[in-house]
Motif scaffolding. Sequence first.
Motif, PDB file in Angstrom:
ATOM      1  N   CYS A   7      -6.501   9.693   7.030  1.00  0.00           N
ATOM      2  CA  CYS A   7      -5.596   8.858   7.812  1.00  0.00           C
ATOM      3  C   CYS A   7      -4.141   9.164   7.450  1.00  0.00           C
ATOM      4  O   CYS A   7      -3.789   9.256   6.281  1.00  0.00           O
ATOM      5  CB  CYS A   7      -5.913   7.388   7.544  1.00  0.00           C
ATOM      6  SG  CYS A   7      -4.719   6.272   8.304  1.00  0.00           S
ATOM      7  N   CYS A  10      -2.808   5.411   5.653  1.00  0.00           N
ATOM      8  CA  CYS A  10      -3.332   4.911   4.371  1.00  0.00           C
ATOM      9  C   CYS A  10      -4.039   5.978   3.552  1.00  0.00           C
ATOM     10  O   CYS A  10      -4.400   5.737   2.399  1.00  0.00           O
ATOM     11  CB  CYS A  10      -4.263   3.720   4.609  1.00  0.00           C
ATOM     12  SG  CYS A  10      -5.872   4.181   5.283  1.00  0.00           S
ATOM     13  N   CYS A  50      -8.922   4.872  12.193  1.00  0.00           N
ATOM     14  CA  CYS A  50      -9.145   4.699  10.749  1.00  0.00           C
ATOM     15  C   CYS A  50      -9.870   3.370  10.525  1.00  0.00           C
ATOM     16  O   CYS A  50      -9.382   2.310  10.936  1.00  0.00           O
ATOM     17  CB  CYS A  50      -7.820   4.713  10.001  1.00  0.00           C
ATOM     18  SG  CYS A  50      -7.994   4.319   8.249  1.00  0.00           S
ATOM     19  N   CYS A  53      -7.273   1.113   7.767  1.00  0.00           N
ATOM     20  CA  CYS A  53      -6.031   0.431   8.187  1.00  0.00           C
ATOM     21  C   CYS A  53      -5.953   0.243   9.697  1.00  0.00           C
ATOM     22  O   CYS A  53      -4.984  -0.315  10.193  1.00  0.00           O
ATOM     23  CB  CYS A  53      -4.806   1.189   7.672  1.00  0.00           C
ATOM     24  SG  CYS A  53      -4.438   2.692   8.585  1.00  0.00           S
TER      25      CYS A  53
HETATM   26 ZN   LIG Z   1      -5.745   4.327   7.608  1.00  0.00          ZN
END
Ligand SMILES: [Zn+2]
Length: 409
Positions: A7, A10, A50, A53
């Motif tokens: 990601c 994050c 993701c 997050c």
């Molecule tokens: Zn993420």
Amino acid sequence: MQHNASCRSCGGSRLNEVISLGKTPLANALLNESQLSQPEPRWMLDLVRCLDCSLVQITETVPPESMFSDYAYFSSFSDTMVSHARTIAERLVDQRGLEASSQVIEIASNDGYLLQWYAKRNVPVLGIEPARNIAKVAIEQRAIPTISDFFGIKLALALAEQGLVADVIHANNVLAHVPDLNGVVEGLKALLKPGGRVVVEAPYLGDLIDHVEFDTIYHEHLCYFSLTALVALFARHGLDIVDVERLAIHGGSLRIFAAHASTESISSAVGSLLKNESTWVHCEEHHQRFASRVEDLRQSLIERLQDLKAAGNRIAVYGASAKGSTLMNYFGIDAKLIDYVVDRSTVKQGRYTPGTHLKIYDPQRLLDDQPDYCLLLTWNFAEEIMLQQASYRANGGKFIIPVPEVRVA
Ligand SMILES: [Zn+2]
């Protein structure tokens, strides 16, 4: 299906596929006649979410240098963009009491379409714009001081060291484009004066999904933001999102206002949008439903165009835009269905669309040639364009607007 990427926000590795748009050329890579016979680079266009997050993003990162150095998008070609910019600039000058001792910085300042309004009110401005040809226009035609470079933490720290920190930092339609998302937000934090505001506009994932705006997915747009994903990103760098507005521009955008963390109260608009998003940002079914609506749209648009063509109609396309490129390439709309493309941007005229190789003309051709239909691929400016093309319509020409569902106007 899970992907082997991580990601951009994050760093998490649990990424679920939302939709794959196949292997397509870069959406803004218009071709000259001599390039038509050469092989065209293509890149996978996979959209994933993701699971940590919630950030929706594409997996491929095309080197930005290959996309931005000769970028053909001048904001000032759109009346809507210029008046939108004027409104927010004048509002912030008044609300925040900006004056000759203030400083406004814009990341991805384009041709100065926004900063010019601050300059007219005698507020010092600085633009940062990686596309050299566009920065040159800002400097030479609008006298907007502009640094032609990619913005990130390195440039931010260099500017801050010279004392160049800002009361207001704008970042419009740029956050979605940057590979190093965390570096850019860290840079925004470094450039922000105490009590200052970062004002970010980005296309809103909620609108993208609700209105089937799949054609806003292309390689330059790495990320597709919800407020939930933005709050997590900004918090990681010591910034609070203190207010949010939803805008109609670009098919639906968020405008967020960020301040140094824990220094200001947070508006109820932030809480209520987060609450709304909690019902869908983590929902697999919600994202899968979007993918199947894109397939339905493909079917209905192709059938409509094939029927019109079979009945002897001539069909042009309005808008050699990036979103037009995604739609035409993914749906397979090419010279078999379309006669030619028109676009108001003079730098695009005479060139050819990526992947589909249709020649781009001045919109005047709609009047000279009067094709029966015109597929409007810059549907985000539909009202503005249909007003400009009132004569084409008065002479019997019809626009086909493809998104969120096919309609003729
Ligand atoms: Zn993420």
